[in-house]
Each structure stands twice: as structure tokens, then as C-alpha cells.
Design a protein around this motif. Sequence first.
Motif, short mmCIF file in Angstrom:
data_model
loop_
_atom_site.label_atom_id
_atom_site.label_comp_id
_atom_site.label_asym_id
_atom_site.label_seq_id
_atom_site.Cartn_x
_atom_site.Cartn_y
_atom_site.Cartn_z
N THR A 27 33.25 -9.73 -29.93
CA THR A 27 33.97 -10.86 -30.52
C THR A 27 33.11 -11.51 -31.60
N SER A 59 29.85 -12.58 -25.24
CA SER A 59 31.08 -12.44 -26.03
C SER A 59 31.06 -11.15 -26.82
N LYS A 78 27.16 -24.66 -31.03
CA LYS A 78 27.76 -25.46 -29.96
C LYS A 78 27.41 -24.89 -28.59
N LYS A 79 27.47 -23.56 -28.46
CA LYS A 79 27.16 -22.94 -27.17
C LYS A 79 25.68 -23.06 -26.83
N LEU A 96 31.55 -14.41 -33.54
CA LEU A 96 31.25 -15.81 -33.25
C LEU A 96 30.72 -16.47 -34.52
N SER A 97 31.31 -17.57 -34.90
CA SER A 97 30.86 -18.29 -36.09
C SER A 97 29.54 -19.02 -35.80
N GLU A 157 27.26 -29.28 -33.84
CA GLU A 157 28.08 -28.57 -34.81
C GLU A 157 27.23 -28.11 -36.00
N ASP A 208 29.07 -22.11 -36.20
CA ASP A 208 29.45 -23.34 -35.51
C ASP A 208 29.59 -23.10 -34.01
N THR A 209 30.25 -22.00 -33.65
CA THR A 209 30.43 -21.66 -32.23
C THR A 209 29.09 -21.39 -31.57
N LEU A 210 28.22 -20.65 -32.25
CA LEU A 210 26.91 -20.32 -31.69
C LEU A 210 26.08 -21.58 -31.46
#
Length: 231
Positions: free
Chosen positions: A173, A170, A182-183, A175-176, A188, A178-180
Motif C-alpha cells: 500500500t 501496510s 502521523k503513524k 503511504l504518503s 502532520e 503525512d500518513t507516515l
Amino acid sequence: MTKLMLVEDDERLSSLIAEYLAANEFDVHVVARGDEALACFHAFMPDVVVLDLMLPGLPGNEVCRQLRAVSQVPVLVLTARDDSYDQVALLEYGADDFVNKPVQPRVLLARLRALLRRAAPPAAPAAPRTDILSFGALEIILTDRVVHWHGKPMALSNTEYKLMLVLAESAGTVLSRDTLLKKMRGIEFDGLDRSIDNSISKLRKKFDDHDGERIKTVWGEGYLFSPSAWG
């Protein structure tokens, strides 16, 4: 092997040429008459033609004209004529080059190789590899799960590799956390987990990112992998 059709009625000369070229990776097919050349051409489908001018049945210039009407195969003419007018006429008939008699086999071979190089289609560009993410001096090789920095493999933990990959995929972009998470783990961010921050800190040390220019902190939002900072 390169397929070559030699149209020459002098048996001694054709044998000499055929033997020499065969020793240099040519598959040579000899034709002794001009009026048989076109039919033999269609049957043999050579990569290049060596053509004498003085032939029984049909002169070499007419053979050249017929060949050029059906194919763009390179044609090299053997000629005993030194007259520049005749040489220009040969080229106008469609010949690509000529060699004067008496034939010097090494010169003939060099001319043939030059003709074939010019006639060869340009090499297709290599397809870009889809298993590598590349940013300047940084390469992430997905199939091997290896990260190279300035050509050297980096010692990364499994977590560090996953984080690096998620960020790089990404690039550009934000990335929060939370996003990191989750991926990477499918969970969460609970506001307390500092594993992302700790791993970012380790990656920065390993990639000499002391000022946080390669993996940027965007306050209140998360982290950003800068694609242009890995030169």
C-alpha cells in the motif's frame, strides 16, 4: 511411558517379555486368561495389546475380535503357527501384526514401536507466530523490536525501526509522508520536514536497495513497501 497389556498364560514367557519391555519404557500389565482380557482392558486402557492365541478361558482370536469391537488400539498377536492361512485369519480378526514364537524380544520391541508410530495421530502443524512479520529474507520480530536480514540482526535507529515497521505493516500500500509521520509521531507533514525521506534513504542503503525496488518511491503519492522484493 507407553501402557501395554500382555495377554499370555505362559508365566515364564510373560515375565521375560514384561521385564524386557519395562526396561524399554513400557508400563506392562499382564493378564493370564482370555476371559479376563476385556475387563482388564477397560480398567487399564493400554496404548497397545500383545496377545497370545492359546489362552485359557477364551481363545486369543475371540479376545481380538472383542477388543476390536470396542477399540482401535493396536493389537500384536503372538503365534506358534507358520501357516499363511492362519496369519491371514489373524489379520481378518482385527490384529495389526503378529510375531512368531519363540519370541525374540528385540524383534517384538521393534514391531511394537512400528505399530505405535503408525497408530500415532499426525502432529498438528505449528501455529504461525503472530509476533513476526516475514517477507522473504526479511523478518521483523515485534516482541524484540529486532529486524533480521538474511538471518542477521540489523543495526537500526529507533526512527528507522518505526518507519520500517509502519511500511511493512501496510505492505503493498502506498503511504504518503503525512500518513507516515502521523503513524510514527502523531504529527502532520508540513511540506518541509525531510526526516521521512532521509530515513528512507538510510534504510535503502542498509538493505542494499540501491534501485528502490524494496521501498519504492511513488512520485506525488509517497512510499510503498514491496512485499515480494525481499527474497
